[in-house]
Design a protein around this motif. Structure first.
Motif, PDB file in Angstrom:
ATOM      1  N   ALA A 163     -22.215   9.041   2.858  1.00 39.91           N
ATOM      2  CA  ALA A 163     -21.627   7.981   3.680  1.00 39.91           C
ATOM      3  C   ALA A 163     -20.103   7.963   3.534  1.00 39.91           C
ATOM      4  N   ALA A 164     -19.625   8.344   2.364  1.00 39.94           N
ATOM      5  CA  ALA A 164     -18.176   8.348   2.112  1.00 39.94           C
ATOM      6  C   ALA A 164     -17.477   9.245   3.119  1.00 39.94           C
ATOM      7  N   LEU A 165     -18.081  10.388   3.342  1.00 42.54           N
ATOM      8  CA  LEU A 165     -17.502  11.366   4.253  1.00 42.54           C
ATOM      9  C   LEU A 165     -17.561  10.871   5.692  1.00 42.54           C
ATOM     10  N   SER A 166     -18.698  10.279   6.055  1.00 45.47           N
ATOM     11  CA  SER A 166     -18.845   9.760   7.413  1.00 45.47           C
ATOM     12  C   SER A 166     -17.799   8.680   7.686  1.00 45.47           C
ATOM     13  N   VAL A 167     -17.657   7.754   6.755  1.00 47.44           N
ATOM     14  CA  VAL A 167     -16.721   6.646   6.937  1.00 47.44           C
ATOM     15  C   VAL A 167     -15.311   7.177   7.159  1.00 47.44           C
ATOM     16  N   GLN A 168     -14.947   8.118   6.335  1.00 46.45           N
ATOM     17  CA  GLN A 168     -13.596   8.641   6.397  1.00 46.45           C
ATOM     18  C   GLN A 168     -13.355   9.462   7.663  1.00 46.45           C
ATOM     19  N   GLN A 169     -14.336  10.295   7.984  1.00 44.98           N
ATOM     20  CA  GLN A 169     -14.198  11.176   9.149  1.00 44.98           C
ATOM     21  C   GLN A 169     -14.148  10.358  10.436  1.00 44.98           C
ATOM     22  N   VAL A 170     -14.951   9.302  10.499  1.00 44.80           N
ATOM     23  CA  VAL A 170     -15.024   8.498  11.713  1.00 44.80           C
ATOM     24  C   VAL A 170     -13.798   7.593  11.869  1.00 44.80           C
ATOM     25  N   SER A 171     -13.344   6.981  10.788  1.00 52.35           N
ATOM     26  CA  SER A 171     -12.267   5.988  10.914  1.00 52.35           C
ATOM     27  C   SER A 171     -10.889   6.553  10.608  1.00 52.35           C
ATOM     28  N   GLY A 172     -10.843   7.636   9.872  1.00 49.17           N
ATOM     29  CA  GLY A 172      -9.543   8.159   9.443  1.00 49.17           C
ATOM     30  C   GLY A 172      -8.922   7.287   8.362  1.00 49.17           C
ATOM     31  N   SER A 173      -9.673   6.281   7.903  1.00 55.34           N
ATOM     32  CA  SER A 173      -9.154   5.405   6.846  1.00 55.34           C
ATOM     33  C   SER A 173      -9.837   5.736   5.522  1.00 55.34           C
ATOM     34  N   PRO A 174      -9.122   5.524   4.433  1.00 51.71           N
ATOM     35  CA  PRO A 174      -9.694   5.917   3.133  1.00 51.71           C
ATOM     36  C   PRO A 174     -10.722   4.941   2.574  1.00 51.71           C
ATOM     37  N   ILE A 175     -11.611   5.471   1.757  1.00 52.39           N
ATOM     38  CA  ILE A 175     -12.437   4.608   0.913  1.00 52.39           C
ATOM     39  C   ILE A 175     -11.488   4.229  -0.217  1.00 52.39           C
ATOM     40  N   LYS A 176     -11.387   2.945  -0.509  1.00 48.79           N
ATOM     41  CA  LYS A 176     -10.451   2.555  -1.567  1.00 48.79           C
ATOM     42  C   LYS A 176     -11.143   2.313  -2.900  1.00 48.79           C
ATOM     43  N   PHE A 177     -12.372   1.791  -2.816  1.00 46.16           N
ATOM     44  CA  PHE A 177     -13.104   1.490  -4.051  1.00 46.16           C
ATOM     45  C   PHE A 177     -14.576   1.829  -3.891  1.00 46.16           C
ATOM     46  N   ILE A 178     -15.230   1.987  -5.038  1.00 44.03           N
ATOM     47  CA  ILE A 178     -16.686   2.134  -5.004  1.00 44.03           C
ATOM     48  C   ILE A 178     -17.325   1.080  -5.912  1.00 44.03           C
ATOM     49  N   GLY A 179     -18.476   0.622  -5.495  1.00 41.50           N
ATOM     50  CA  GLY A 179     -19.250  -0.313  -6.304  1.00 41.50           C
ATOM     51  C   GLY A 179     -20.305   0.480  -7.042  1.00 41.50           C
ATOM     52  N   VAL A 180     -20.370   0.272  -8.363  1.00 41.09           N
ATOM     53  CA  VAL A 180     -21.323   1.064  -9.150  1.00 41.09           C
ATOM     54  C   VAL A 180     -22.261   0.188  -9.974  1.00 41.09           C
ATOM     55  N   GLY A 181     -22.544  -1.006  -9.467  1.00 41.83           N
ATOM     56  CA  GLY A 181     -23.467  -1.874 -10.178  1.00 41.83           C
ATOM     57  C   GLY A 181     -23.338  -3.297  -9.659  1.00 41.83           C
ATOM     58  N   GLU A 182     -24.269  -4.153 -10.081  1.00 39.07           N
ATOM     59  CA  GLU A 182     -24.259  -5.523  -9.567  1.00 39.07           C
ATOM     60  C   GLU A 182     -23.203  -6.405 -10.230  1.00 39.07           C
ATOM     61  N   LYS A 183     -22.818  -6.067 -11.440  1.00 36.71           N
ATOM     62  CA  LYS A 183     -21.893  -6.932 -12.186  1.00 36.71           C
ATOM     63  C   LYS A 183     -20.467  -6.862 -11.630  1.00 36.71           C
ATOM     64  N   VAL A 184     -19.703  -7.948 -11.817  1.00 33.45           N
ATOM     65  CA  VAL A 184     -18.341  -8.004 -11.267  1.00 33.45           C
ATOM     66  C   VAL A 184     -17.392  -6.936 -11.810  1.00 33.45           C
ATOM     67  N   GLN A 185     -17.728  -6.419 -12.971  1.00 36.26           N
ATOM     68  CA  GLN A 185     -16.855  -5.374 -13.545  1.00 36.26           C
ATOM     69  C   GLN A 185     -17.092  -4.018 -12.885  1.00 36.26           C
TER      70      GLN A 185
END
Ligand code: GDP
Length: 281
Positions: A243-265
């Motif tokens: 999905a990262a690639l699709s988002v970037q290729q379609v919008s030309g905008s960067p992914i800035k962050f990734i979520g790697v769990g439910e906790k706020v950290q």
């Protein structure tokens, strides 16, 4: 005599099949895959093969470099105004994508960057969303501006920003309404909020598990509202992250962050190089 020293069309055609399979397995949108393969083929044919390296391996290396390049090469930072005005960050996305959680995660991230932060609860359609944001805000000691569910979101945002300015808050994060499907009313409301708030960032929150759908989703939000980047959530699952690639290729905008769990950290900056490795498997 030594074999291949330039990558030939024939080398590419064979290896392309494997690369295509890897990309599709990683849930990259088919149209995106085809566009990518064309790009990579153009670069690969005629390229020098490093002695001792198989053309197939060379191709994977080129692929890795190209994917990294497409995803922006470097980590894209969050906007940070230096003119004394608050930096306004809007979060948009479908319900369940992890938007409200991402608001709090981003708030905590900003606190760590020594910014003062406030959140605005502008999702008036899901009453639980306001309580959820308040609870999260409390856990990280970030104030949440809210006016309940009977006020127009545009008005909530306008008032919230006023308060933020008075309090000289550095970064204001706005949690907007999510819907189960993309609908015209949601888009219009988001556009209004964007213009009222003069947002510095409009980040699309995308669930990495939506895979192929990420391209369509990104196209709608980008065409109708305009995004400056995205946050890809739920990458702690076993999705390869196409999905990262699709988002970037379609919008030309960067992914800035990734979520790697439910906790706020559990928020990390997005590193294109790492994601390219993950996608290629
Ligand atoms: P919203 O409807 O877009 O505001 O989504 P929520 O923030 O309420 O999140 C929906 C669900 O996804 C919640 O159960 C969250 O705990 C969960 N969630 C959000 N981000 C992540 C993430 O990065 N990883 C995992 N595993 N779960 C997440």
């Amino acid at each position: 005599m030594r074999g291949v020293d330039k990558i030939t069309e024939k080398n590419v055609t064979g290896a392309m099949k494997d690369v295509k399979r890897a990309l599709l397995d990683a849930d990259v949108n088919l149209r995106v895959v085809n566009a990518l393969l064309k790009q990579i083929k153009a670069r690969a044919v005629g390229a020098d093969v490093t002695p001792g390296v198989e053309p197939g391996q060379m191709l994977v290396k080129i692929m890795h470099e190209e994917l990294t390049k497409i995803m922006g090469s470097n980590q894209a930072p969050l906007a940070n105004r230096t003119d004394g005005e608050p930096t306004v960050v809007l979060l948009a996305g479908l319900q369940g994508a992890g938007k409200t959680t991402a608001a709090a995660k981003l708030a905590l991230y900003c606190l760590k960057e020594e910014r003062s932060v406030m959140m605005i609860a502008a999702d008036v359609y899901r009453p639980a969303a306001i309580d959820q944001l308040k609870t999260l805000g409390k856990s990280i000691e970030v104030d949440v501006f809210q006016m309940g569910t009977d006020v127009n979101p545009r008005e909530i945002v306008r008032k919230g920003l006023q308060e933020g300015k008075t309090r000289k808050i550095n970064t204001i994060i706005v949690d907007t309404a999510g819907r189960q499907v993309i609908d015209a009313k949601l888009m219009k409301e988001l556009k209004d909020i964007k213009s009222v708030s003069k947002a510095d960032e409009t980040l699309l929150v995308v669930d990495a598990m939506t895979g192929q759908e990420a391209a369509t989703l990104t196209r709608s939000f980008n065409d109708e509202v305009g995004i400056t980047g995205a946050i890809l959530t739920k990458l702690d699952g076993d999705t390869r992250g196409g999905a990262a690639l699709s988002v970037q290729q379609v919008s030309g905008s960067p992914i800035k962050f990734i979520g790697v769990g439910e906790k706020v950290q559990k928020l990390e900056p997005f590193y294109p190089e790492r994601m390219a490795s993950r996608i290629l498997g």
